[in-house]
Design a protein around this motif. Structure first.
Motif, PDB file in Angstrom:
ATOM      1  N   ILE A   1     -45.283  14.227  -5.930  1.00  0.00           N
ATOM      2  CA  ILE A   1     -46.191  13.835  -4.849  1.00  0.00           C
ATOM      3  C   ILE A   1     -46.955  12.572  -5.217  1.00  0.00           C
ATOM      4  O   ILE A   1     -47.050  11.639  -4.435  1.00  0.00           O
ATOM      5  CB  ILE A   1     -47.185  14.982  -4.557  1.00  0.00           C
ATOM      6  CG1 ILE A   1     -46.416  16.197  -4.039  1.00  0.00           C
ATOM      7  CG2 ILE A   1     -48.225  14.544  -3.541  1.00  0.00           C
ATOM      8  CD1 ILE A   1     -47.248  17.435  -3.926  1.00  0.00           C
TER       9      ILE A   1
ATOM     10  N   VAL B   1     -51.662  10.460  -2.836  1.00  0.00           N
ATOM     11  CA  VAL B   1     -51.504  10.184  -1.414  1.00  0.00           C
ATOM     12  C   VAL B   1     -52.889   9.947  -0.808  1.00  0.00           C
ATOM     13  O   VAL B   1     -53.839  10.674  -1.128  1.00  0.00           O
ATOM     14  CB  VAL B   1     -50.815  11.366  -0.682  1.00  0.00           C
ATOM     15  CG1 VAL B   1     -50.593  11.038   0.779  1.00  0.00           C
ATOM     16  CG2 VAL B   1     -49.504  11.711  -1.336  1.00  0.00           C
TER      17      VAL B   1
ATOM     18  N   TYR C   1     -48.685  16.815   1.490  1.00  0.00           N
ATOM     19  CA  TYR C   1     -48.643  15.509   0.836  1.00  0.00           C
ATOM     20  C   TYR C   1     -47.232  15.129   0.384  1.00  0.00           C
ATOM     21  O   TYR C   1     -46.993  14.002  -0.025  1.00  0.00           O
ATOM     22  CB  TYR C   1     -49.567  15.503  -0.388  1.00  0.00           C
ATOM     23  CG  TYR C   1     -51.039  15.567  -0.049  1.00  0.00           C
ATOM     24  CD1 TYR C   1     -51.602  14.644   0.825  1.00  0.00           C
ATOM     25  CD2 TYR C   1     -51.871  16.533  -0.602  1.00  0.00           C
ATOM     26  CE1 TYR C   1     -52.945  14.695   1.129  1.00  0.00           C
ATOM     27  CE2 TYR C   1     -53.218  16.586  -0.300  1.00  0.00           C
ATOM     28  CZ  TYR C   1     -53.750  15.661   0.570  1.00  0.00           C
ATOM     29  OH  TYR C   1     -55.069  15.702   0.881  1.00  0.00           O
TER      30      TYR C   1
ATOM     31  N   GLU D   1     -42.966  14.674   0.167  1.00  0.00           N
ATOM     32  CA  GLU D   1     -42.060  13.705   0.770  1.00  0.00           C
ATOM     33  C   GLU D   1     -41.811  14.050   2.244  1.00  0.00           C
ATOM     34  O   GLU D   1     -41.468  15.189   2.574  1.00  0.00           O
ATOM     35  CB  GLU D   1     -40.736  13.706  -0.016  1.00  0.00           C
ATOM     36  CG  GLU D   1     -39.859  12.492   0.222  1.00  0.00           C
ATOM     37  CD  GLU D   1     -40.491  11.216  -0.280  1.00  0.00           C
ATOM     38  OE1 GLU D   1     -41.014  11.221  -1.409  1.00  0.00           O
ATOM     39  OE2 GLU D   1     -40.463  10.209   0.460  1.00  0.00           O
TER      40      GLU D   1
ATOM     41  N   LEU E   1     -43.926  14.269   4.551  1.00  0.00           N
ATOM     42  CA  LEU E   1     -45.117  14.896   5.142  1.00  0.00           C
ATOM     43  C   LEU E   1     -44.727  16.030   6.111  1.00  0.00           C
ATOM     44  O   LEU E   1     -45.185  16.072   7.248  1.00  0.00           O
ATOM     45  CB  LEU E   1     -45.993  13.864   5.848  1.00  0.00           C
ATOM     46  CG  LEU E   1     -46.419  12.634   5.057  1.00  0.00           C
ATOM     47  CD1 LEU E   1     -47.137  11.649   5.939  1.00  0.00           C
ATOM     48  CD2 LEU E   1     -47.312  13.000   3.873  1.00  0.00           C
TER      49      LEU E   1
ATOM     50  N   GLN F   1     -49.793   3.185   3.004  1.00  0.00           N
ATOM     51  CA  GLN F   1     -49.067   3.818   1.901  1.00  0.00           C
ATOM     52  C   GLN F   1     -47.646   4.198   2.330  1.00  0.00           C
ATOM     53  O   GLN F   1     -47.425   4.574   3.492  1.00  0.00           O
ATOM     54  CB  GLN F   1     -49.817   5.059   1.420  1.00  0.00           C
ATOM     55  CG  GLN F   1     -49.624   5.279  -0.050  1.00  0.00           C
ATOM     56  CD  GLN F   1     -50.258   6.570  -0.533  1.00  0.00           C
ATOM     57  OE1 GLN F   1     -50.826   7.325   0.237  1.00  0.00           O
ATOM     58  NE2 GLN F   1     -50.149   6.806  -1.816  1.00  0.00           N
TER      59      GLN F   1
ATOM     60  N   ARG G   1     -45.843   6.689   1.702  1.00  0.00           N
ATOM     61  CA  ARG G   1     -45.648   8.079   2.104  1.00  0.00           C
ATOM     62  C   ARG G   1     -45.821   8.259   3.612  1.00  0.00           C
ATOM     63  O   ARG G   1     -45.212   9.113   4.237  1.00  0.00           O
ATOM     64  CB  ARG G   1     -46.641   8.956   1.326  1.00  0.00           C
ATOM     65  CG  ARG G   1     -46.433  10.442   1.424  1.00  0.00           C
ATOM     66  CD  ARG G   1     -45.100  10.890   0.855  1.00  0.00           C
ATOM     67  NE  ARG G   1     -44.866  10.382  -0.483  1.00  0.00           N
ATOM     68  CZ  ARG G   1     -45.323  10.962  -1.604  1.00  0.00           C
ATOM     69  NH1 ARG G   1     -46.019  12.067  -1.529  1.00  0.00           N
ATOM     70  NH2 ARG G   1     -45.062  10.454  -2.783  1.00  0.00           N
ATOM     71  N   TYR G   2     -46.660   7.428   4.178  1.00  0.00           N
ATOM     72  CA  TYR G   2     -46.965   7.577   5.600  1.00  0.00           C
ATOM     73  C   TYR G   2     -45.910   6.957   6.521  1.00  0.00           C
ATOM     74  O   TYR G   2     -46.030   7.056   7.735  1.00  0.00           O
ATOM     75  CB  TYR G   2     -48.337   6.978   5.915  1.00  0.00           C
ATOM     76  CG  TYR G   2     -49.485   7.805   5.380  1.00  0.00           C
ATOM     77  CD1 TYR G   2     -49.736   9.062   5.895  1.00  0.00           C
ATOM     78  CD2 TYR G   2     -50.294   7.323   4.371  1.00  0.00           C
ATOM     79  CE1 TYR G   2     -50.783   9.823   5.405  1.00  0.00           C
ATOM     80  CE2 TYR G   2     -51.341   8.072   3.872  1.00  0.00           C
ATOM     81  CZ  TYR G   2     -51.576   9.320   4.393  1.00  0.00           C
ATOM     82  OH  TYR G   2     -52.598  10.083   3.923  1.00  0.00           O
TER      83      TYR G   2
ATOM     84  N   SER H   1     -43.067   7.935   6.986  1.00  0.00           N
ATOM     85  CA  SER H   1     -42.332   8.993   7.695  1.00  0.00           C
ATOM     86  C   SER H   1     -43.038   9.378   8.994  1.00  0.00           C
ATOM     87  O   SER H   1     -42.418   9.928   9.903  1.00  0.00           O
ATOM     88  CB  SER H   1     -42.177  10.207   6.788  1.00  0.00           C
ATOM     89  OG  SER H   1     -43.437  10.581   6.286  1.00  0.00           O
ATOM     90  N   LEU H   2     -44.337   9.122   9.040  1.00  0.00           N
ATOM     91  CA  LEU H   2     -45.064   9.391  10.286  1.00  0.00           C
ATOM     92  C   LEU H   2     -44.772   8.313  11.324  1.00  0.00           C
ATOM     93  O   LEU H   2     -45.056   8.477  12.503  1.00  0.00           O
ATOM     94  CB  LEU H   2     -46.571   9.434  10.029  1.00  0.00           C
ATOM     95  CG  LEU H   2     -47.138  10.649   9.283  1.00  0.00           C
ATOM     96  CD1 LEU H   2     -48.602  10.415   9.003  1.00  0.00           C
ATOM     97  CD2 LEU H   2     -46.950  11.921  10.082  1.00  0.00           C
TER      98      LEU H   2
END
Lengths: 725, 218
Positions: free
Chosen positions: A561, A564, A600, A602, A604, B69, B71-72, B74-75
């Motif tokens: 993770i 994040v 948090y 992969e 989300l 970021q 990670r976001y 994917s949103l």
């Protein structure tokens, strides 16, 4: 001359004096003598001259019989008006009383009064006769009762005022006196209201600790056997006080032998010499900080512990800090015995037996190590527990700075200090002892300290929830150990992490290196934008450093993770109530048990899952709002996403966040859904009135910030109970 | 027809880029004409509206501020879809953010899935040009990158100094409007959706017409 004294003063001292007068059962006894002049110091106002304390109390204890000549003279010298008003406590009375007894001579008791049959009952009967009363009701009765007692007083002071004289002036007799006199003693208690007022004052006094605790402190009642017996409200601050009570006879620190390891200490008990004084001080310490301040100013010998009791300090009063800065160490030296006897107990994590740590004996108190060690983990090597004090943070900073300098000097000369050190040594050691209590707090909320874990009382309940164990079974070092090991891993660098040899191992090593560095860069970026306005996490604060470390450790613990955005707010909100190890532990719980791992993680996935769930329920419970928002092309998912990712931590005020997290840990995600629904339900009437898209968006943001979160959180659990179905 | 011209045009503007490059402060500067010193990192996404008059048309720009970021991303699927134009922001003092322009562009095209991949209106914004310490990303390099990636437009801004922030957004909106015009011609789907009600009315009219026919029959 005496008659020229201002009336006010007389009323002032008289009124409260009457309060102490006999009431209840004593009043029912007939007065043997009509005049009772009581001489004695005015307890309520000792400064007032004794003469003025002469009181003719008609219904006080009957044991005080006879009169002194001096008193008689004094009474005789007064004017009649003054005497009346003095007795009755009502200046206007004199006018009324003049009608009956102004012209009567003073000095001799009437023959009727001396007769055993001439009770108050008879007097009042005569008195009532002259009253032209038209209404006989309860109020009237009360009035008459009052006048009845007054009459008795008149008769006592003016013995020549015969009952027959009064009877002559009587008009009609309309009252059934038998019924009157039967209730007389209860109704006649005209000072009942005053006594009632007294009670709350006492209650206030006992408020900081509760009655039982006060009683224990004052009378030395049976000491509490275990911490469970102590009421929770007085657990936090008065641990040391309670411990001294519980451990019995005091210990002489002079017998303390400090071994080289600084672990074994022996004590011999010493008889108590100043128990009463100590007890008083305890109570005094438990009072408001203002009183503490006063006591310091008046040179009261203060026990160090008292200064650290949160009750005395909780208010964050400037008075206290000022007073403490005024403390003179020379004067403190006088009370060194008390201090030593009250020294806090060292609770070593792996031993059941409690030891007393005396900073005066040990040259280098254990806390110094911690301060020297690192800025980040100030609580690493500490073995003793003590209450943390929020208001003294400013002072603490100065102290820490000076202590850093001191510690360098201390490292030069280690050793055991003699039992009777020099004055300078005593002062230095006391300074160290004094400073020790104001060292860096490991959290910021300023709530009461949890005794077992390094966090506030509320955060202590998180740990209990997280561990699902009784408190006694949770190791105090449970979180600390893991924190330390992770910290070691972080500090030693990424080279040690990938220990497995081979090509795969090297790949993971490089990956980990990258992820750690990437996390660090991102964390540093975000720290500048995390609660920058708050004092706890602003630039250059301890909180910021702690936040940095905890976030990095989370990245290390969950390499998949990493860091994040959103974690920063969440961890900061937890850190506000707890120390870094506890915060890390709670975050682990959230990750594993609350499935924040998926939130948090992969892709989300958790966010989209909760989003869908929320959407379904919002449509179900708040259809009007959903339709209204759809009309304006607003999707609530944007807000849901934010709320899920940081668990409301950047919206809910930090002080209120403990309540939210407690409920979240207890009821899991159901509580979160309920809270969101409750929040939207509260917003609904406001949002329905808005027609502009932009206004609605801003309305939701503003409402979420301005809403009373404490109420919202408490309400959420009782609402939407069918959510699971 | 005149009434239709006066109607408001809605545009969805999406701003993307690395975290900390100043997306939020740029948008905030444009929408509220203020610079936020202390702000929080964007979590998920946020959006704000701004009403502007461009070429005599009132445009309501719905500006989407996305999290930087990775990670976001994917949103992004839900946030990028339906965008009319996209601004890719990079920090001129941070070379890595400039290097990431490629990934951002590709991510947008992947998740947003606009129909015209080659001609979708992008604007590259080099922010923080006030931090002039010699190590800023040079204009040449930025222009070169833009030329290589389908002749994109490039503009240098500073949210702090408020230099050419409004220009950048007006350019973006203009580009979006151009695309909207093309779409209106090319995509009759929208029109057909709107005409559904009209069709119903016609049906009713037909019914009305039929009735007398029936009568005639009777």
């Amino acid at each position: 001359m005496k008659s020229k004294e201002p009336k006010k003063e007389q009323f002032q001292y008289f009124k409260p004096r009457k309060v102490n007068g006999g009431v209840g059962a004593k009043m029912s006894q007939p007065c043997a003598t009509p005049i009772r002049l009581k001489k004695g110091p005015n307890q309520l106002n000792p400064d007032y001259p004794q003469k003025s304390c002469l009181i003719a109390n008609s219904y006080s204890k009957p044991s005080v019989a006879g009169t002194t000549e001096k008193a008689k003279k004094q009474v005789g010298n007064m004017t009649h008006d003054k005497r009346m008003s003095l007795l009755v406590g009502d200046p206007s009375y004199s006018d009324r009383a003049n009608k009956y007894c102004n012209q009567l001579p003073i000095g001799k008791t009437p023959p009727q009064a001396k007769q055993p049959g001439s009770t108050r009952k008879g007097q009042s009967k005569d008195y009532f006769e002259q009253k032209d009363s038209s209404i006989i009701g309860s109020t009237r009765k009360r009035q008459l009762n009052r006048s009845q007692s007054k009459m008795a007083q008149i008769h006592e002071l003016n013995p020549n005022t015969s009952v027959s004289d009064l009877r002559e002036k009587s008009v009609n007799r309309r009252i059934n006196l038998k019924s009157m006199t039967s209730k007389k003693h209860n109704k006649n208690d005209k000072f009942a209201h005053l006594r009632r007022k007294q009670k709350p004052a006492r209650k206030n006094f006992a408020e900081p600790y509760g009655k039982e605790t006060i009683r224990e402190f004052t009378y030395g009642a049976k000491p509490p056997k275990s911490m469970a017996e102590i009421p929770t409200r007085c657990r936090a601050g008065n641990k040391s006080i309670l411990e001294t009570l519980s451990r019995g006879p005091r210990r002489d620190p002079s017998c303390c032998v400090n071994s080289e390891q600084g672990k074994q200490r022996r004590y011999t008990p010493v008889e108590q010499s100043d128990g009463a004084r100590h007890d008083k001080a305890v109570i005094k310490g438990g009072l408001s900080s203002r009183k503490l301040h006063k006591s310091i100013e008046s040179g009261y010998d203060l026990i160090p512990e008292l200064r650290h009791s949160p009750q005395a300090i909780a208010g964050d009063d400037e008075n206290t800090t000022e007073a403490l800065t005024k403390l003179d160490f020379d004067s403190m030296k006088g009370s060194i015995d008390i201090r030593d006897n009250m020294a806090p107990r060292v609770v070593t994590p792996h031993s059941d037996s409690a030891q007393t740590y005396d900073p005066r004996i040990v040259d280098k108190p254990p806390c110094e190590d911690s301060i020297i060690m690192s800025d980040i983990s100030d609580d690493k090597s500490e073995s003793f527990e003590e209450p943390e004090i929020e208001p003294f943070r400013q002072m603490r900073r100065e102290v820490v700075a000076s202590e850093m300098a001191e510690s360098r000097l201390a490292t030069l000369g280690k050793g055991v200090v003699k039992a009777e050190p020099d004055q300078t040594q005593t002062q230095n050691s006391f300074v160290r002892n004094f400073k020790r209590f104001f060292r860096s707090p490991s959290y910021f909320c300023g709530c009461r300290d949890d005794l077992d874990f390094r966090c506030c009382e509320r955060a202590g309940s998180w740990i209990q929830l997280a561990e699902c164990k009784p408190r006694s079974q949770i190791s105090k070092d449970y979180y600390q150990k893991e924190y330390d090991s992770l910290l070691h891993e972080l500090e030693s660098g990424p080279d040690i992490i990938g220990e497995t040899p081979g090509q795969e191992g090297t790949q993971t090593l490089s990956d980990k290196r990258e992820s750690i560095e990437g996390n660090k860069i991102q964390i540093i970026k975000d720290l500048d934008r995390t609660f920058v306005d708050s004092k706890s996490f602003g630039t250059g604060t301890d909180g910021r450093d702690q936040l940095m470390v905890v976030l990095q450790l989370i990245g290390l613990k969950y390499p998949d993770i990493g860091y994040v955005q959103g974690m920063n707010f969440l961890v900061a909100a937890i850190l506000y109530h707890s120390s870094p190890p506890v915060a890390l532990g709670i975050m682990e719980y959230l990750m594993d048990n609350l499935k924040m791992y998926y939130v948090y993680g992969e892709g989300l996935k958790g966010v989209s899952f909760h989003n869908e769930f929320l959407e379904i329920h919002v449509k179900k419970y708040l259809p009007k709002l959903v339709k209204h928002l759809e009309c304006h092309d607003i999707n609530l998912q944007i807000f849901f996403t934010q709320w899920i990712l940081d668990l409301f931590s950047h919206i809910i005020p930090l002080s209120e966040y403990s309540g939210f997290l407690y409920n979240l840990m207890k009821h899991k995600w159901n509580f979160f859904y309920r809270l969101v629904l409750n929040l939207l339900q509260k917003m609904e009437p406001v949002l329905l009135k808005m027609d502009d898209c932009e206004n609605i968006l801003e309305g939701i943001k503003d409402f979420a910030i301005k809403v009373n979160w404490k109420k919202c959180i408490s309400e959420a659990n009782s609402k939407f109970k069918n959510l699971n179905e | 027809m005149e009434k239709k011209k006066n109607k408001k045009v809605f545009l969805k503007v999406v701003i993307i880029g690395d975290s900390g490059v100043g997306k939020t402060s740029l948008i905030h500067r444009y929408t509220s004409t203020r610079f936020l010193q202390d702000f929080k990192p964007t979590i998920g996404a946020e959006f704000s509206n701004k009403e502007v008059v461009i070429n005599g048309k009132t445009v309501v720009a719905q500006i989407w501020d996305t999290a930087g970021q990775e990670r976001y991303q994917s949103l992004g699927i839900s946030f990028y879809r339906g965008a009319d134009c996209c601004g890719i922001v990079f920090d001129r003092s941070d070379h890595s953010s400039f290097e990431n322009l490629d990934t951002w562009k590709n991510a947008f095209l992947k998740h947003g899935a606009p129909k015209e991949e080659g001609t979708f209106p992008f604007l590259v914004i080099g922010n923080k040009s006030d931090l002039d310490d010699g190590s800023l990303v040079k204009e040449r390099d930025a222009q070169q990158w833009c030329a290589d990636n389908g002749n994109l437009e490039y503009i240098e801004t500073s949210a702090k100094d408020n230099t050419s922030v409004e220009e950048a957004f007006t350019k973006l909106i203009e580009k979006g409007m151009e695309r909207e015009k093309v779409n209106l011609v090319e995509l009759p789907d929208r029109m057909s959706q709107k005409n559904k009600t009209v069709n119903l009315q016609r049906d009713v009219a037909k019914d009305v017409n039929r009735k007398p026919q029936k009568k005639k029959c009777c």
